[in-house]
Design a protein around this motif. Sequence first.
Motif, PDB file in Angstrom:
ATOM      1  N   LEU A 148       0.811  -1.215   0.000  1.00 51.86           N
ATOM      2  CA  LEU A 148       0.000   0.000   0.000  1.00 51.86           C
ATOM      3  C   LEU A 148       0.842   1.262   0.000  1.00 51.86           C
ATOM      4  O   LEU A 148       0.347   2.341  -0.317  1.00 51.86           O
ATOM      5  CB  LEU A 148      -0.925   0.011   1.223  1.00 51.86           C
ATOM      6  CG  LEU A 148      -2.064  -1.004   1.209  1.00 51.86           C
ATOM      7  CD1 LEU A 148      -2.836  -0.952   2.517  1.00 51.86           C
ATOM      8  CD2 LEU A 148      -3.003  -0.756   0.038  1.00 51.86           C
ATOM      9  N   ASP A 149       2.127   1.151   0.355  1.00 47.36           N
ATOM     10  CA  ASP A 149       2.998   2.327   0.372  1.00 47.36           C
ATOM     11  C   ASP A 149       3.503   2.689  -1.021  1.00 47.36           C
ATOM     12  O   ASP A 149       4.083   3.754  -1.219  1.00 47.36           O
ATOM     13  CB  ASP A 149       4.197   2.089   1.287  1.00 47.36           C
ATOM     14  CG  ASP A 149       3.812   2.201   2.753  1.00 47.36           C
ATOM     15  OD1 ASP A 149       2.685   2.651   3.019  1.00 47.36           O
ATOM     16  OD2 ASP A 149       4.624   1.838   3.623  1.00 47.36           O
ATOM     17  N   GLU A 150       3.296   1.804  -1.970  1.00 47.14           N
ATOM     18  CA  GLU A 150       3.746   2.061  -3.336  1.00 47.14           C
ATOM     19  C   GLU A 150       2.544   2.372  -4.219  1.00 47.14           C
ATOM     20  O   GLU A 150       1.547   1.653  -4.190  1.00 47.14           O
ATOM     21  CB  GLU A 150       4.508   0.860  -3.892  1.00 47.14           C
ATOM     22  CG  GLU A 150       5.795   0.552  -3.142  1.00 47.14           C
ATOM     23  CD  GLU A 150       6.539  -0.625  -3.740  1.00 47.14           C
ATOM     24  OE1 GLU A 150       6.042  -1.171  -4.755  1.00 47.14           O
ATOM     25  OE2 GLU A 150       7.595  -0.986  -3.217  1.00 47.14           O
ATOM     26  N   VAL A 173      -8.834   1.078  -3.079  1.00 47.49           N
ATOM     27  CA  VAL A 173      -7.389   1.220  -2.878  1.00 47.49           C
ATOM     28  C   VAL A 173      -7.021   2.569  -2.259  1.00 47.49           C
ATOM     29  O   VAL A 173      -6.289   2.607  -1.257  1.00 47.49           O
ATOM     30  CB  VAL A 173      -6.625   0.979  -4.199  1.00 47.49           C
ATOM     31  CG1 VAL A 173      -5.139   1.288  -4.022  1.00 47.49           C
ATOM     32  CG2 VAL A 173      -6.811  -0.459  -4.662  1.00 47.49           C
ATOM     33  N   PRO A 174      -7.505   3.710  -2.777  1.00 46.82           N
ATOM     34  CA  PRO A 174      -7.180   4.994  -2.123  1.00 46.82           C
ATOM     35  C   PRO A 174      -7.709   5.077  -0.699  1.00 46.82           C
ATOM     36  O   PRO A 174      -7.021   5.587   0.200  1.00 46.82           O
ATOM     37  CB  PRO A 174      -7.857   6.035  -3.025  1.00 46.82           C
ATOM     38  CG  PRO A 174      -8.003   5.364  -4.342  1.00 46.82           C
ATOM     39  CD  PRO A 174      -8.271   3.924  -4.013  1.00 46.82           C
ATOM     40  N   TRP A 175      -8.913   4.560  -0.467  1.00 42.40           N
ATOM     41  CA  TRP A 175      -9.494   4.582   0.872  1.00 42.40           C
ATOM     42  C   TRP A 175      -8.654   3.759   1.839  1.00 42.40           C
ATOM     43  O   TRP A 175      -8.391   4.173   2.968  1.00 42.40           O
ATOM     44  CB  TRP A 175     -10.918   4.018   0.799  1.00 42.40           C
ATOM     45  CG  TRP A 175     -11.578   3.853   2.138  1.00 42.40           C
ATOM     46  CD1 TRP A 175     -12.253   4.788   2.852  1.00 42.40           C
ATOM     47  CD2 TRP A 175     -11.606   2.654   2.937  1.00 42.40           C
ATOM     48  NE1 TRP A 175     -12.714   4.257   4.033  1.00 42.40           N
ATOM     49  CE2 TRP A 175     -12.322   2.958   4.114  1.00 42.40           C
ATOM     50  CE3 TRP A 175     -11.102   1.367   2.760  1.00 42.40           C
ATOM     51  CZ2 TRP A 175     -12.553   2.009   5.110  1.00 42.40           C
ATOM     52  CZ3 TRP A 175     -11.319   0.435   3.756  1.00 42.40           C
ATOM     53  CH2 TRP A 175     -12.030   0.754   4.910  1.00 42.40           C
ATOM     54  N   THR A 176      -8.210   2.601   1.377  1.00 41.13           N
ATOM     55  CA  THR A 176      -7.420   1.723   2.237  1.00 41.13           C
ATOM     56  C   THR A 176      -6.048   2.318   2.513  1.00 41.13           C
ATOM     57  O   THR A 176      -5.540   2.240   3.643  1.00 41.13           O
ATOM     58  CB  THR A 176      -7.265   0.338   1.581  1.00 41.13           C
ATOM     59  OG1 THR A 176      -8.542  -0.144   1.169  1.00 41.13           O
ATOM     60  CG2 THR A 176      -6.641  -0.645   2.548  1.00 41.13           C
ATOM     61  N   ARG A 177      -5.436   2.929   1.511  1.00 38.08           N
ATOM     62  CA  ARG A 177      -4.149   3.585   1.714  1.00 38.08           C
ATOM     63  C   ARG A 177      -4.271   4.726   2.718  1.00 38.08           C
ATOM     64  O   ARG A 177      -3.405   4.919   3.573  1.00 38.08           O
ATOM     65  CB  ARG A 177      -3.620   4.117   0.375  1.00 38.08           C
ATOM     66  CG  ARG A 177      -2.967   3.048  -0.482  1.00 38.08           C
ATOM     67  CD  ARG A 177      -2.448   3.611  -1.774  1.00 38.08           C
ATOM     68  NE  ARG A 177      -1.750   2.585  -2.544  1.00 38.08           N
ATOM     69  CZ  ARG A 177      -1.743   2.513  -3.860  1.00 38.08           C
ATOM     70  NH1 ARG A 177      -2.416   3.411  -4.581  1.00 38.08           N
ATOM     71  NH2 ARG A 177      -1.076   1.548  -4.477  1.00 38.08           N
TER      72      ARG A 177
END
Length: 216
Positions: free
Chosen positions: A17-19, A46-50
């Motif tokens: 998630l850091d990439e 994906v954006p929400w989880t990041r």
Amino acid sequence: AAAENDGPTALSAVEDLDEGDAPETIMLGTVTNEDASARQAKSKVVPWTRFLWDIYRAVLENLKLSTKLERVYHSTARKAFKFCIEFQRKTELRRLASILRHHLINVTKNSAALGWTMETLELHMNTRFAQLDTATQLELWHEAFRTVEDIHTLIERTQKQPRAQLMAEYFEKLTQIFWVADNFLFHAYAWFSFYTLSVSQNRALSQADRQLMASR
């Protein structure tokens, strides 16, 4: 709520998630057979989880040395563990464990942990047991073993013995780790320690329960 429901599926192809997404990944996403609903779910999840992952890390970093907000620190760590289980995030669990391990080293150096109250010790112990449970659920056995070392370090640095119930859970997890590692001698010792603590502390155990535990 929709993001949480679609989370594990949408995140399955995201290793870290850091990439951010590489350009070639974005291009491939436009020509794959993935249907529109799946692409839409991924673009939301994906954006929400990041963002959620970044929030957990930011809180932990900001509160790592705060004695007044130590309950919030440990509560956040346990929520981050649940996040890793819910979304099957092995990479993030490794990183989270590394962050917490670094915090632990800093907070216990120079014998600072000798002045801990039993409540503070149990907060740290409960967090490490949650980490151990998460690592075993995700089958990250190397990380589980490192967490066992963290627990051992806590006991040594603080010179305080945790409650018997916590130690029983500790030995029970050790049985799983040593079994997976094919270290049957230590596996047997962990079972013996778990049995001894359970019998001495839980007087409600029936004779049948004791025999079942002793036969494992």
